[in-house]
Write a protein that holds these residues in place. Structure first.
Motif, PDB file in Angstrom:
ATOM      1  N   HIS A  76       0.670  -1.353   0.278  1.00 17.54           N
ATOM      2  CA  HIS A  76      -0.198  -0.212   0.289  1.00 17.54           C
ATOM      3  C   HIS A  76       0.909   0.835   0.398  1.00 17.54           C
ATOM      4  O   HIS A  76       2.149   1.571   0.591  1.00 17.54           O
ATOM      5  N   THR A  77       0.650   2.030  -0.877  1.00 20.83           N
ATOM      6  CA  THR A  77       1.654   3.621  -0.617  1.00 20.83           C
ATOM      7  C   THR A  77       0.769   4.472  -1.170  1.00 20.83           C
ATOM      8  O   THR A  77      -0.711   4.411  -1.585  1.00 20.83           O
ATOM      9  N   ALA A  78       1.233   6.041  -0.459  1.00 20.60           N
ATOM     10  CA  ALA A  78      -0.125   7.282  -0.867  1.00 20.60           C
ATOM     11  C   ALA A  78       0.454   7.476  -1.385  1.00 20.60           C
ATOM     12  O   ALA A  78       1.898   8.411  -1.203  1.00 20.60           O
ATOM     13  N   LEU A  79       0.452   8.344  -2.562  1.00 22.09           N
ATOM     14  CA  LEU A  79       0.869   9.488  -3.436  1.00 22.09           C
ATOM     15  C   LEU A  79       0.245  10.604  -3.924  1.00 22.09           C
ATOM     16  O   LEU A  79      -0.716  10.825  -3.380  1.00 22.09           O
ATOM     17  N   SER A  80       1.142  11.718  -3.532  1.00 20.03           N
ATOM     18  CA  SER A  80       0.171  12.865  -4.530  1.00 20.03           C
ATOM     19  C   SER A  80       0.282  12.826  -5.952  1.00 20.03           C
ATOM     20  O   SER A  80       1.427  12.963  -6.507  1.00 20.03           O
ATOM     21  N   GLY A  81      -0.826  12.934  -6.381  1.00 18.15           N
ATOM     22  CA  GLY A  81      -0.783  13.084  -7.680  1.00 18.15           C
ATOM     23  C   GLY A  81      -1.000  14.548  -8.646  1.00 18.15           C
ATOM     24  O   GLY A  81      -0.768  15.514  -7.725  1.00 18.15           O
ATOM     25  N   PRO A  82      -1.714  14.790  -9.519  1.00 23.48           N
ATOM     26  CA  PRO A  82      -2.098  15.917 -10.063  1.00 23.48           C
ATOM     27  C   PRO A  82      -3.192  16.970  -9.129  1.00 23.48           C
ATOM     28  O   PRO A  82      -3.080  16.456  -8.588  1.00 23.48           O
TER      29      PRO A  82
END
Length: 720
Positions: free
Chosen positions: A318-324
């Protein structure tokens, strides 16, 4: 009630659809069993209808269809057809054994409520039915799979019920069935049960959120599409074969996040998650690296459930990213086999007979949990207590901690060193005295964090402390501690009762006398059904007065002397355990004049002689409930006492007073300060100190009075 023709046609069509579905994975010789079970169930339920007006048989048929989606075996699907026949139509277990065999009859019996027994309350009846079902589940996990399918169809058709029943069933589902589905890895069923429960418990909130989510789909479609395209291009460029798709989070999950983080719907940006399915484990980590290069990872939001699987066997990265535009993105990365287990949990044992490690691992974890149910059941006093223990372990949130040998243990959030000790082994828990967490000696009540290494220090003669119940969280720890306390209380009550009886006999006869076995036998016959230990335990716990028991035994033995003497005092040593308690209303310590009050179910409670709890309205003590007691305390035994100190409010005053208490040879157990006492000039400090006796307390108070900063000091008695 005759079945309307339209319903009959629909039922026939549904049966054929189901048989076609199971033909894809069952053997041809299994199909006659299913047809036979359906026909038998249809005959049993022929005069029954559901609240919606549909023929009752539509419900067992729908339950069987849900199980067929999970590729359950023929016995489980036959049990789904038959699951209400014992409870609702009067069919006996023997009749089911005769027609369908013992395994199917056992499954149906495990699902049937205990309707014929009488219970004191609805809560007790519910708890006893859960206990029966969970015990059947521990023997055969298919019991709970059928039950979850049954509950899922009931939730899908709950509209026909009254509003109060809808809320009761929804609350029960949210409290018990959804967590069980989650615990055994049936993720899709877990999410649907949660959503239905949310819909009926909070209909207005559900409707508002449902409309908002529908509107948000259109608004965010472009962003979601852009993210999906970016991820796919990145993986194609890296020559990684993968299936990538977006998934919308379910409503109950979004609502829970809004509650926990105090957000409005517009602030919950991550209503969409993304899933990447690949061929093998190394590729999972490769994908993770490429995603972190594509979008910035959010610190502290990465979880590796591949290296450390969840208790239900679930594995993923599980990973959390900062998208557009700063949109938060949650991504799950897993293999195809992991995906199968994630969707169907323990049911994947029937769905995918590939023999891979993931499936065998989830089977093993589920088996371990089911065995823990049996252990908790053996420790629990009644069904309500058992259900209470189970609920603790069902709710999500885990910490992952390590043994000194590197083995990983999974515990519920908030678990302590004592919970860890019992998770290792019940004997370790019963004998633990200290814990080393990350090599540092820490209190047993220390709350564990993911990554902690824990080593438990034990002693051969150590035993559980009743105070542990104030901080342990796992059902296993709570059930073992409670069981030990009950056993210890009983044994100590027997010992105390024997002492009280001996002293009563000695006082009545003016010398020690042994009661002959014949007198005991006659007394036990008079009080049947009883054993000698039970009479002694009742005496120690205050359910019987020692002097009354002694008089009757001596009379039966023909030994009672003329005249009657009061029993001599019982000696209080302070080491009796839970059968003798020191009252908190007056906090007696050695040197205080004391009296013993017999309280039913509590044993002998020691009070000071002037305590309001034992003095009647006119200042007289009720003699029928009191026993004469005296101190006989061995050196070194410490007792808690509370003192209140009024001191000048200045820097370092607490440290000065604490040092003086220590110099006087007393331990400080607890301290509380009130800086606003009598204006800003003074501070009021309440101490719980441990002293040997009244003389020791006097020395401590004298030492404190000699301090210039101390204005006033007195012993605190709560009852005064």
């Amino acid at each position: 009630m005759p079945v309307p023709e339209a319903y009959a046609v629909q039922v026939a069509r549904d049966v054929n659809t189901l048989l076609a579905k199971v033909s894809g994975y069952l053997k041809p010789e299994d199909l006659p069993l299913l047809v036979s079970a359906f026909m038998f169930s249809a005959a049993c339920h022929k005069d029954q209808a559901r609240k919606s007006g549909e023929p009752y048989i539509t419900h067992p048929l729908a339950v069987a269809d849900i199980l067929a989606d999970h590729h359950l075996d023929a016995q489980a699907i036959a049990a789904a057809f038959l699951h209400d026949t014992m409870e609702d139509t009067g069919v006996s277990k023997l009749e089911l054994i005769d027609k369908f065999g013992k395994p199917i009859a056992e499954l149906v019996d495990g699902l049937s409520k205990l309707e014929k027994l009488e219970f004191q309350s609805k809560e007790q009846a519910q708890a006893e039915n859960f206990r029966k079902m969970l015990m059947a589940m521990a023997r055969d996990v298919r019991v709970i799979l059928v039950k979850l399918a049954d509950r899922l169809h009931n939730m899908r058709t709950l509209d026909a019920m009254r509003e109060d029943k809808q809320k009761r069933i929804a609350a029960e589902t949210l409290e018990i069935y959804a967590p069980i589905a989650n615990r055994i890895g049936l993720h899709a069923i877990y999410q649907e049960l949660e959503d239905w429960s949310f819909r009926y418990l909070h209909p207005m909130r559900y409707e508002v959120l449902h409309k908002a989510l529908k509107a948000a789909r259109g608004n965010r479609r472009e962003v979601v599409g852009k993210i999906l395209e970016s991820i796919r291009h990145k993986l194609v460029d890296a020559r990684i074969e993968a299936t990538v798709y977006g998934r919308e989070k379910h409503l109950a999950s979004i609502y829970r996040k809004m509650q926990e983080k105090h957000l409005s719907f517009s602030e919950v940006l991550d209503i969409y998650g993304f899933r990447v399915i690949v061929q093998d484990v190394p590729t999972c980590y490769l994908v993770l690296g490429h995603l972190h290069a594509l979008y910035k990872p959010r610190p502290g939001m990465f979880k590796d459930y591949i290296a450390i699987p969840k208790p239900n066997g679930y594995q993923s990265l599980h990973t959390a990213l900062s998208g557009p535009y700063g949109t938060p993105i949650e991504v799950q990365i897993r293999t195809q086999d992991m995906h199968k287990v994630a969707q169907s949990g323990v049911a994947s044992h029937w769905m995918y007979k590939s023999g891979d490690d993931g499936v065998s691992d989830v089977q093993q974890k589920t088996h371990q949990w089911l065995q823990s149910l049996l252990e908790i059941q053996s420790m629990s006093g009644d069904s309500v207590e058992f259900l209470e223990h189970i609920k603790v372990d069902l709710f999500p949130g885990e910490v992952y901690v390590f043994t000194p040998k590197g083995k990983i243990l999974t515990l519920p959030q908030g678990s302590t060193a004592v919970d860890f000790a019992y998770a290792v082994h019940s004997d370790i828990g019963n004998r633990c005295i200290a814990a080393r967490i990350n090599y540092d000696l820490m209190p047993l009540r220390s709350v564990l964090k993911t990554g902690d290494q824990v080593e438990i220090v034990t002693a051969a003669h150590a035993k559980p402390n009743p105070n542990w119940l104030n901080f342990v969280v796992t059902g296993k720890a709570r059930s073992h501690i409670r069981h030990f306390i009950k056993t210890m209380r009983y044994e100590e009550a027997v010992q105390l009762g024997e002492r009280m009886l001996s002293q009563a006999v000695r006082a009545l006869m003016n010398h020690a006398v042994e009661i002959p076995p014949e007198a005991w036998e006659r007394y036990l016959r008079e009080n049947a059904p009883s054993r000698r230990d039970e009479i002694l335990a009742d005496t120690g716990l205050g359910k019987r007065l020692g002097v009354v028991v002694a008089q009757r035994l001596l009379t039966l033995a023909g030994l009672l002397a003329e005249g009657e003497a009061r029993p001599g005092p019982i000696l209080i040593r302070g080491t009796e355990g839970v059968a003798v308690q020191f009252s908190r209303c007056c906090n007696p310590i050695p040197g205080d004049p004391i009296i013993g009050l017999i309280k039913q179910g509590q044993g002998l409670v020691i009070h000071t002689h002037d305590c309001p709890q034992v003095v009647g309205r006119h200042g007289r003590i009720d003699p029928d409930k009191l026993l004469e007691v005296e101190w006989d305390v061995p050196p070194g035994k410490l007792f808690d006492v509370q003192i209140k100190v009024l001191a000048i409010h200045e820097r370092g005053v607490l440290a000065q007073i604490a040092a003086a208490i220590s110099e006087a040879g007393a331990n400080i157990e607890n301290v509380r300060m009130d800086n606003d006492a009598e204006g800003d000039r003074y501070t009021e400090i309440s101490f719980t100190v441990q002293v040997e006796n009244r003389q020791h307390l006097a020395r401590v108070m004298q030492t404190l009075r000699s301090l210039e900063t101390v204005v006033r000091i007195h012993r605190l008695k709560t009852g005064h």
